[in-house]
Every structure is written in structure tokens, then in C-alpha cells.
Design a protein around this motif. Sequence first.
Motif, mmCIF file in Angstrom:
data_model
loop_
_atom_site.group_PDB
_atom_site.id
_atom_site.type_symbol
_atom_site.label_atom_id
_atom_site.label_comp_id
_atom_site.label_asym_id
_atom_site.label_seq_id
_atom_site.Cartn_x
_atom_site.Cartn_y
_atom_site.Cartn_z
ATOM 1 N N GLU A 34 80.243 6.009 97.650
ATOM 2 C CA GLU A 34 78.929 5.031 97.381
ATOM 3 C C GLU A 34 78.312 6.010 96.160
ATOM 4 O O GLU A 34 77.005 5.471 95.634
ATOM 5 C CB GLU A 34 78.015 5.255 98.539
ATOM 6 N N ALA A 35 78.604 7.253 95.942
ATOM 7 C CA ALA A 35 77.910 7.999 94.800
ATOM 8 C C ALA A 35 78.396 7.529 93.364
ATOM 9 O O ALA A 35 77.641 7.482 92.670
ATOM 10 C CB ALA A 35 78.574 9.512 95.017
ATOM 11 N N VAL A 36 79.497 6.690 93.220
ATOM 12 C CA VAL A 36 79.864 6.086 92.184
ATOM 13 C C VAL A 36 79.045 5.182 91.692
ATOM 14 O O VAL A 36 78.675 4.940 90.664
ATOM 15 C CB VAL A 36 81.443 5.485 92.085
ATOM 16 N N GLY A 37 78.493 4.242 92.629
ATOM 17 C CA GLY A 37 77.568 3.152 92.333
ATOM 18 C C GLY A 37 76.068 3.648 92.240
ATOM 19 O O GLY A 37 75.394 3.363 91.433
ATOM 20 N N GLN A 38 75.967 4.400 93.049
ATOM 21 C CA GLN A 38 74.434 5.008 93.114
ATOM 22 C C GLN A 38 74.009 5.868 91.914
ATOM 23 O O GLN A 38 73.179 5.550 91.561
ATOM 24 C CB GLN A 38 74.066 5.972 94.302
ATOM 25 N N TRP A 39 74.916 6.582 91.215
ATOM 26 C CA TRP A 39 74.845 7.384 90.105
ATOM 27 C C TRP A 39 75.268 6.926 88.936
ATOM 28 O O TRP A 39 75.334 7.603 87.608
ATOM 29 C CB TRP A 39 74.899 8.855 90.343
ATOM 30 N N THR A 46 81.548 13.968 84.865
ATOM 31 C CA THR A 46 80.189 13.731 84.791
ATOM 32 C C THR A 46 79.549 14.807 85.241
ATOM 33 O O THR A 46 79.600 14.947 86.247
ATOM 34 C CB THR A 46 79.894 12.050 85.152
ATOM 35 N N VAL A 47 78.415 15.227 84.449
ATOM 36 C CA VAL A 47 77.517 16.024 84.865
ATOM 37 C C VAL A 47 76.253 15.511 84.667
ATOM 38 O O VAL A 47 75.661 14.766 83.817
ATOM 39 C CB VAL A 47 77.594 17.520 84.133
ATOM 40 N N LEU A 48 75.496 15.718 85.822
ATOM 41 C CA LEU A 48 74.082 14.962 85.945
ATOM 42 C C LEU A 48 73.135 16.321 86.298
ATOM 43 O O LEU A 48 73.440 17.228 87.265
ATOM 44 C CB LEU A 48 73.733 14.347 87.128
ATOM 45 N N LEU A 49 71.984 16.455 85.626
ATOM 46 C CA LEU A 49 71.095 17.278 85.812
ATOM 47 C C LEU A 49 69.748 16.619 86.523
ATOM 48 O O LEU A 49 69.530 15.977 85.761
ATOM 49 C CB LEU A 49 70.690 18.189 84.683
ATOM 50 N N PHE A 50 69.159 17.143 87.441
ATOM 51 C CA PHE A 50 67.864 16.681 87.976
ATOM 52 C C PHE A 50 66.827 17.750 87.748
ATOM 53 O O PHE A 50 67.208 18.754 88.362
ATOM 54 C CB PHE A 50 68.304 16.094 89.498
ATOM 55 N N TYR A 51 65.689 17.267 87.869
ATOM 56 C CA TYR A 51 64.359 17.865 87.677
ATOM 57 C C TYR A 51 63.385 17.127 88.611
ATOM 58 O O TYR A 51 63.173 16.225 88.333
ATOM 59 C CB TYR A 51 64.055 18.423 86.518
ATOM 60 N N GLN A 52 62.991 17.802 89.668
ATOM 61 C CA GLN A 52 61.926 17.052 90.626
ATOM 62 C C GLN A 52 62.329 15.752 90.947
ATOM 63 O O GLN A 52 61.730 14.875 90.703
ATOM 64 C CB GLN A 52 60.588 17.177 90.028
ATOM 65 N N ALA A 53 63.873 15.579 91.480
ATOM 66 C CA ALA A 53 64.329 14.505 92.036
ATOM 67 C C ALA A 53 64.604 13.245 90.704
ATOM 68 O O ALA A 53 64.849 12.434 91.302
ATOM 69 C CB ALA A 53 63.591 13.920 93.113
ATOM 70 N N LYS A 54 64.393 13.762 89.638
ATOM 71 C CA LYS A 54 64.596 12.619 88.640
ATOM 72 C C LYS A 54 65.853 13.202 87.604
ATOM 73 O O LYS A 54 65.809 14.250 87.346
ATOM 74 C CB LYS A 54 63.423 12.528 87.873
ATOM 75 N N GLU A 55 66.557 12.227 87.158
ATOM 76 C CA GLU A 55 67.650 12.732 86.215
ATOM 77 C C GLU A 55 67.114 12.975 85.118
ATOM 78 O O GLU A 55 66.252 12.315 84.323
ATOM 79 C CB GLU A 55 68.495 11.337 86.070
ATOM 80 N N GLN A 59 75.890 14.092 80.941
ATOM 81 C CA GLN A 59 76.935 13.939 80.037
ATOM 82 C C GLN A 59 78.237 13.648 80.761
ATOM 83 O O GLN A 59 78.404 13.871 82.176
ATOM 84 C CB GLN A 59 77.396 15.386 79.614
ATOM 85 N N ALA A 60 78.850 12.833 80.102
ATOM 86 C CA ALA A 60 80.076 12.316 80.835
ATOM 87 C C ALA A 60 81.355 12.504 79.859
ATOM 88 O O ALA A 60 81.484 12.296 78.628
ATOM 89 C CB ALA A 60 80.141 10.861 81.334
ATOM 90 N N ARG A 61 82.579 12.671 80.469
ATOM 91 C CA ARG A 61 83.869 12.796 79.656
ATOM 92 C C ARG A 61 83.722 13.924 78.713
ATOM 93 O O ARG A 61 84.707 14.987 79.094
ATOM 94 C CB ARG A 61 84.118 11.492 79.037
ATOM 95 N N PHE A 62 83.240 13.848 77.457
ATOM 96 C CA PHE A 62 83.202 14.965 76.724
ATOM 97 C C PHE A 62 82.095 15.948 76.856
ATOM 98 O O PHE A 62 81.039 15.452 76.284
ATOM 99 C CB PHE A 62 83.550 14.590 75.120
ATOM 100 N N LEU A 63 82.268 17.091 77.455
ATOM 101 C CA LEU A 63 81.105 17.795 77.666
ATOM 102 C C LEU A 63 80.627 18.783 76.543
ATOM 103 O O LEU A 63 81.538 19.522 76.198
ATOM 104 C CB LEU A 63 81.236 18.639 79.008
ATOM 105 N N ASP A 64 79.462 18.835 76.408
ATOM 106 C CA ASP A 64 78.985 19.849 75.103
ATOM 107 C C ASP A 64 78.437 20.827 75.978
ATOM 108 O O ASP A 64 77.059 20.781 76.600
ATOM 109 C CB ASP A 64 77.808 19.229 74.500
ATOM 110 N N PHE A 65 79.034 22.034 76.327
ATOM 111 C CA PHE A 65 78.615 23.197 76.957
ATOM 112 C C PHE A 65 77.153 23.871 76.408
ATOM 113 O O PHE A 65 76.520 24.434 77.124
ATOM 114 C CB PHE A 65 79.442 23.980 77.249
ATOM 115 N N ASN A 66 77.308 23.927 75.012
ATOM 116 C CA ASN A 66 76.130 24.346 74.536
ATOM 117 C C ASN A 66 74.865 23.788 74.859
ATOM 118 O O ASN A 66 73.684 24.338 75.301
ATOM 119 C CB ASN A 66 76.114 24.727 73.107
ATOM 120 N N LEU A 67 74.808 22.506 74.681
ATOM 121 C CA LEU A 67 73.799 21.447 75.133
ATOM 122 C C LEU A 67 73.406 21.616 76.783
ATOM 123 O O LEU A 67 72.164 21.592 77.007
ATOM 124 C CB LEU A 67 73.930 19.942 74.700
#
Length: 71
Positions: A34-39, A46-55, A59-67
Motif C-alpha cells: 500500500e506504500a507504493v500507491g500512497q507515496w 526512492t528517498v522521501l523527506l518530510f517536514y511537518q507531515a508534508k513531502e 529523489q528516486a533511482r539516481f540519488l544525489d547525496f550532496n543535495l
Amino acid sequence: AGCSVCLADLPRIEKIVAETGVSGYIIQAEEIPEAVGQWGLFSAPTVLLFYQAKELHRQARFLDFNLLTHR
């Protein structure tokens, strides 16, 4: 579980989490489908960053670690 890119990126992500003190969670899409469809997790890793419950950042597939660290 079988994603070689995910396995290679995971230690770098864990290091960023440890150094910044943010909360980090690993979701295995095959274990929580269910996470696949929800997010919209349609590629790995895939990396998601949330702040105060908002995305805040995604970043997906090719991650920019500096960013990622900057965000």
C-alpha cells in the motif's frame, strides 16, 4: 531486498541520518504494497523527506547525496 543499488546506497543514507539526527525509515515495497500507491514508490531506491507531515523532497533511482544532505 534484491536491489543491488539499494544495498549500495543504504549505508550512505544511514550515515546521513546518523549525522543529521533526522528520523529514518526503510520501507520494503514488497512487504508494504500500500506504500507504493500512497507515496508513488515506482522505482528503487526512492528517498522521501518530510517536514511537518508534508513531502519536502524526493529523489528516486539516481540519488544525489550532496543535495540530500543539504535538504
